[in-house]
Design an enzyme around this catalytic site. Structure first.
Site, mmCIF file in Angstrom:
data_model
loop_
_atom_site.group_PDB
_atom_site.id
_atom_site.type_symbol
_atom_site.label_atom_id
_atom_site.label_comp_id
_atom_site.label_asym_id
_atom_site.label_seq_id
_atom_site.Cartn_x
_atom_site.Cartn_y
_atom_site.Cartn_z
ATOM 1 N N GLU A 266 0.809 -1.225 0.000
ATOM 2 C CA GLU A 266 0.000 0.000 0.000
ATOM 3 C C GLU A 266 0.844 1.278 0.000
ATOM 4 O OE1 GLU A 266 -2.901 -0.509 3.124
ATOM 5 O OE2 GLU A 266 -3.942 -2.089 2.002
ATOM 6 N N GLU B 294 -4.022 -8.994 -1.531
ATOM 7 C CA GLU B 294 -4.627 -8.888 -0.193
ATOM 8 C C GLU B 294 -6.074 -8.456 -0.256
ATOM 9 O OE1 GLU B 294 -2.517 -6.543 2.810
ATOM 10 O OE2 GLU B 294 -4.468 -5.912 3.568
#
Length: 486
Positions: free
Chosen positions: A233, A336
């Site tokens: 991220e 994810e």
């Protein structure tokens, strides 16, 4: 002795193996004539959990009708090659696992990685700590610019033993990859592993060497590492471990540091995955990195998550297709996804499972080659998580009673992972109605699997057409998922 897990194993009926190459339409002698379809169903408000509900013979049929619900499978058109489905073994998963009795540990490992379980074929883990750890830590002492103190001793207590058990249960091999959440604090401009911050330019090469040391340390433990993602991220300032890279910064780190360092360390065969964030900004990241030939040569493909819906709206599946069209030689990997905002009253909350089913089908239909769930195991609090970011996993452990809680998400994942195996190719599959979403794969042994999702409140009949003139008529309950093998 291993306990039985609540999954029914179904034997598939073999069919002939098409001989095709990726993304090329080719004609062959595949036919469903004389074949039998086995239907496996999981449905809300029933006892059906990966349960065989029908065995049906394909029949000659005429033109499909607009008044029918139809799903069309064309085995002559195949696309990407599948590499696996699995989940993450985090510190949290491993710490909870260690609290279970031996019997429950064996049940959990078999449920995910066993042939009679969900038959997972890939694992993700973190490079040192993430939020799903009991606290922040790294593999070096603070300020060690030369990485002389590098050691993975922390992982030997919980994480490594669980990973090794999983790989052994899966037959001794597993696609295994790792992601960092943050460099050590001394390498960052905010001097903090948490709350975003950036990697200081003077540590770019040191940080690249850190990946190499991690890979070598894990491989010395007998765990082959398939690859790494550059940064979990990279556009999110989180209250937990996080680090920000612009697209240009990630491109240059890959091109000038991580790629060359892994090559210099004899690790040039490791796969490097860029982005590792949501579908919303994925196109800009891919454009920036893959349009640079020197950076692109080190990149295997793009990783992505599903959390772009935090602002409302629909998942941005079509962004994946645009990348696949623009960069057909770069792969897509779901790295994810989990259901957030843990609530122990919602273990059996059906929309959590449907989120998995819809994402997997739509991600695969847009070219994704592998799909990775987040934590495979959490406790009765949705943790441990050192910043309180508590979430769901497909199986929870109640450590107070030494029991395992199987959520519907576990079974929905199994509808894919039990029947689609590494090396399978996606097969052209189209639904005539928006109420039914579907994808199909043909395995290397010639066995086919079509997955059908019904998120509506009504049971539906549909015709499953395989090829031009062979079909079976199937009923799918309301709020259900089915896998049809043939």
């Amino acid at each position: 002795m291993k306990r039985l897990i609540p999954v029914l194993t179904i034997a598939c009926i073999a069919c002939s193996q098409p001989n095709k190459t990726e993304n090329i339409n080719s004609k062959n002698e595949f036919t469903a004539e004389g074949k039998t379809a086995t239907v496996i169903t999981t449905a809300k408000d029933t006892d059906l959990r990966l349960s065989q509900t029908a065995k049906l013979d394909f029949q000659n049929t005429k033109q499909a009708l607009e008044t029918e619900n139809s799903i069309f499978v064309n085995p002559n058109n195949t696309f990407q090659t599948f590499i696996g489905i699995g989940g993450a073994i985090t510190d949290a998963s491993a710490e909870v696992f260690a609290k279970l009795s031996k019997d429950k540990q064996e049940e959990l490992i078999s449920a995910y990685f066993g042939k009679d379980g969900n038959n997972y074929s890939l694992i993700r883990t973190s490079i040192h700590s993430c939020d799903f750890s009991s606290g922040s830590y790294t593999y070096v002492e603070e300020g060690d610019k030369d990485l002389k103190t590098f050691s993975i001793d922390h992982d030997r207590q919980f994480r490594l033993p669980m990973i090794k058990k999983a790989i052994a249960e899966a037959g001794g091999s597993m696609l295994f990859y790792a992601s960092p959440w943050s460099p050590p604090a001394f390498m960052k401009d905010n001097k903090n592993m948490l709350q975003g911050g950036k990697l200081l330019p003077e540590y770019y090469n040191t940080w690249a060497k850190y990946y190499a040391k991690f890979i070598k340390a894990y491989e010395n433990e007998g765990i082959p590492v398939w690859g790494v993602t550059i940064q979990n991220e990279p556009m999110a300032v989180q209250r937990w471990e996080s680090c920000i890279y612009t697209a240009e910064e990630e491109r240059d780190f890959l091109k000038n540091h991580l790629g060359p360092v892994l090559e210099q360390e004899g690790l040039g065969d490791k796969n490097i995955v860029v982005w590792d964030h949501n579908r919303d900004l994925i196109t800009h990241r891919a454009n920036t990195i893959f349009d640079d030939a020197e950076a692109a040569k080190y990149a295997w493909g793009t990783g992505f998550h599903w959390y772009e819906t935090w602002r409302g709206g629909e998942p941005m599946f079509n962004n994946l297709q645009k990348i696949q069209e623009a960069y057909p030689n770069k792969k897509l990997l779901f790295t994810e996804g989990c259901n957030e905002a843990f609530d122990s009253l919602k273990y059996q909350y059906w929309p959590n499972a449907e989120r998995y089913g819809r994402s997997i089908i739509n991600d695969f239909n847009r070219g994704t080659v592998g799909w990775t769930d987040w934590n495979i195991l959490l406790d009765e609090t949705g943790g441990p998580n050192h910043v309180g970011n508590l979430c769901f996993s497909p199986i929870h452990a109640d450590t107070r009673t030494d029991s395992l809680i199987y959520t519907p998400s576990y079974y929905y994942l199994g509808h894919f992972s039990k029947f689609i195996h590494p090396g399978a190719k996606r097969v052209s599959t189209v639904s005539s109605v928006s109420l039914l979403e579907s994808t199909s794969f043909i395995n290397e042994d010639g066995k086919m699997a079509t997955v059908v999702l019904n998120r509506s409140e009504q049971a539906l009949n549909y015709q499953l057409y395989v090829g031009a003139n062979q079909a079976v008529s199937i009923n799918i309950p309301a709020r259900a998922i089915q896998t049809i093998t043939y």
